[in-house]
Design an enzyme around this catalytic site. Structure first.
Site, PDB file in Angstrom:
ATOM      1  N   CYS A 168      54.172  38.961  47.335  1.00 43.77           N
ATOM      2  CA  CYS A 168      53.676  40.131  48.065  1.00 43.77           C
ATOM      3  C   CYS A 168      52.216  39.993  48.490  1.00 43.77           C
ATOM      4  CB  CYS A 168      53.868  41.378  47.220  1.00 43.77           C
ATOM      5  SG  CYS A 168      55.598  41.647  46.782  1.00 43.77           S
ATOM      6  N   HIS A 308      47.162  48.360  46.065  1.00 44.48           N
ATOM      7  CA  HIS A 308      48.501  47.771  46.114  1.00 44.48           C
ATOM      8  C   HIS A 308      49.520  48.876  45.878  1.00 44.48           C
ATOM      9  CE1 HIS A 308      51.441  44.629  46.066  1.00 44.48           C
ATOM     10  NE2 HIS A 308      51.832  44.902  44.833  1.00 44.48           N
ATOM     11  N   GLU A 319      46.400  48.857  37.980  1.00 49.40           N
ATOM     12  CA  GLU A 319      45.431  48.778  39.073  1.00 49.40           C
ATOM     13  C   GLU A 319      44.365  49.862  38.936  1.00 49.40           C
ATOM     14  OE1 GLU A 319      45.389  48.168  43.947  1.00 49.40           O
ATOM     15  OE2 GLU A 319      47.230  48.822  42.938  1.00 49.40           O
ATOM     16  N   LYS A 340      51.819  52.503  50.987  1.00 47.03           N
ATOM     17  CA  LYS A 340      53.221  52.231  50.629  1.00 47.03           C
ATOM     18  C   LYS A 340      53.996  53.525  50.366  1.00 47.03           C
ATOM     19  CE  LYS A 340      52.588  47.584  48.655  1.00 47.03           C
ATOM     20  NZ  LYS A 340      51.115  47.461  48.721  1.00 47.03           N
ATOM     21  N   HIS A 345      57.333  49.203  50.476  1.00 43.71           N
ATOM     22  CA  HIS A 345      56.681  47.932  50.161  1.00 43.71           C
ATOM     23  C   HIS A 345      57.222  46.847  51.084  1.00 43.71           C
ATOM     24  CE1 HIS A 345      54.694  44.757  48.271  1.00 43.71           C
ATOM     25  NE2 HIS A 345      55.111  44.867  47.029  1.00 43.71           N
ATOM     26  N   PHE A 404      54.409  38.923  42.688  1.00 43.11           N
ATOM     27  CA  PHE A 404      55.115  38.300  41.576  1.00 43.11           C
ATOM     28  C   PHE A 404      54.576  36.877  41.383  1.00 43.11           C
ATOM     29  CE2 PHE A 404      59.399  40.794  41.826  1.00 43.11           C
ATOM     30  CZ  PHE A 404      58.746  41.925  41.366  1.00 43.11           C
TER      31      PHE A 404
END
Length: 417
Positions: A168, A308, A319, A340, A345, A404
């Site tokens: 991502c 994010h 975060e 998002k 996403h 990831f």
């Protein structure tokens, strides 16, 4: 060479809330949800039946039939975004050195749709004990770098040409690599970004099996709810975003409009787990420290962070912890939001699309909201710009993307002084 400045002179986007940059901004500023019941495949036997798909898309509006059949949907999105970015930058391609104009456009997964289609067809032939057959365009449609190749051919760009794959964080790493190409003098202009089209049986099924996706089928419009205590996973999105990065003097010489300057870049690794973030946000804290330090700014200079913010139980807290560790009291003085909540996403395309969000927030001095907030989470206590856009002068903005594998990447933009 190190004194070379890098600015953004063009942007293109195709997203679940708008198929051009102006339409995207309208959706962002109005707090529009891009979620809908999935139309790309039959979800009858799936536990998750919704995603944030691109709306009103017809390949025939953008490609002739022969060309469209040679491209996976992710490449469609990448090329469309690149076309808009190039038109926005308003180049006279006959008057520039195309050997110094490159393309780095990536994807987290690539041609998942064609990969699934071809393997299913192969399995059918095998079950019928027939000769295996594959489409001759199977491999060229599937590989993640192919969008960059098509874009370079479309515009005759002969500079650096490849893709970055870091889950991502992919398109943010594409922006970072493109920035470094210009900063170090290897190129004068770059098309940078990413695209993703993973709303497929395999894409939804794979993330569903990991329990990464929200399963709120009865509340799909509000299912992407970052920082809300009832969040239960991310909502899959699709689309693409591409930016034109250009050396400052090169842009000034041709009278280009400038959206902002790429002032700093940051990269780090969690070195913790293949999918879960570090619980204390160590990698996220490191990447934000890196991006501000690289920009030569103070922490107090940052006005806005597009987090994010995926709407996952662990990710939003990690975060948030990282932001508070890095920025201290200033963390409560910034505006923060997660686009998002509107787009879902976009995986490998998220970074480029969200960089565009930051640049538009700077242009309009308006912070897009984090929508769908209802119930407070005591561990998420910052100013997340809930539910409505907020007017604010944004001179410095940061875009965070994490992937990831523990990949973390951030880009910092400023208004041009």
């Amino acid at each position: 060479m190190q004194s070379r400045r890098v600015v953004v002179t063009g942007m293109g986007a195709i997203t679940p809330i708008g198929n051009t940059v102006p339409a995207f901004w309208e959706g962002l500023s109005q707090g529009k949800s891009g979620a809908n019941l999935i139309t790309h495949f039959d979800t009858e036997k799936f536990k998750v039946k919704f995603a944030c798909e691109v709306k009103d898309y017809k390949a025939a509006d953008h490609f002739d039939r022969k060309e469209a059949r040679k491209l996976d949907l992710f490449s469609h999105y990448a090329i469309i975004a690149a076309r808009e970015a190039m038109a926005d930058a308003d180049f006279n391609l006959d008057s520039i050195d195309k050997t110094r104009f490159g393309v780095i456009v990536g994807s987290g997964i690539g041609g998942l749709g064609v990969f699934q289609e071809e393997l299913l067809y192969y399995a059918k032939l095998k079950a019928e004990d027939k000769e295996p057959k594959f489409n001759p365009f199977f491999i060229p449609k599937m590989i993640s770098d192919i969008a960059s190749g098509h874009i370079s051919m479309q515009f005759g760009l002969q500079g650096p040409n490849y893709a970055v794959v870091s889950a991502c964080a992919s398109s943010t790493n594409c922006l970072i690599d493109s920035y470094m190409m210009i900063k170090t003098g290897y190129a004068d202009c770059m098309l940078a970004g990413g695209a993703e089209a993973a709303v497929t049986d395999a894409g939804i099924g794979g993330f569903m099996s990991m329990k990464a996706l929200s399963s709120r089928n009865d509340e799909y419009l509000t299912a992407s709810r970052p920082f809300d205590s009832t969040r239960d996973g991310f909502v899959m999105g699709e689309g693409g975003g591409v930016l034109v990065l250009e050396e400052y003097e090169h842009a000034m010489k041709r009278g280009a409009k400038i959206y902002g300057e790429v002032k700093g870049i940051g990269m780090s690794a969690d070195a913790h787990h293949i999918t879960a973030p570090h619980p204390e946000g160590d990698g996220a804290a490191l990447v934000m420290n890196n991006v501000v330090k690289d920009a030569g700014l103070t922490l107090e200079d940052v006005d806005y962070i597009n987090m994010h913010g995926t709407s996952t139980p662990l990710g939003d807290i990690a975060e948030t912890k990282a932001i508070k560790r890095v920025f201290g009291e200033h963390a409560y003085k910034m505006n923060i939001s997660s686009s998002k909540s509107m787009t879902g996403h976009l995986l490998g395309a998220a970074g480029a699309v969200e960089a565009i969000v930051v640049l538009l927030a700077m242009k309009h001095n308006l912070v897009p909201p984090t929508i769908n907030f209802k119930e407070a989470d005591p561990d998420c206590d910052l100013n997340y710009t809930f539910n409505e856009a907020q007017a604010r002068e944004v001179n410095v903005g940061v875009s965070n993307t994490f992937g990831f594998g523990g990949h973390n990447a951030s880009v910092l933009f400023t208004k041009v002084q």
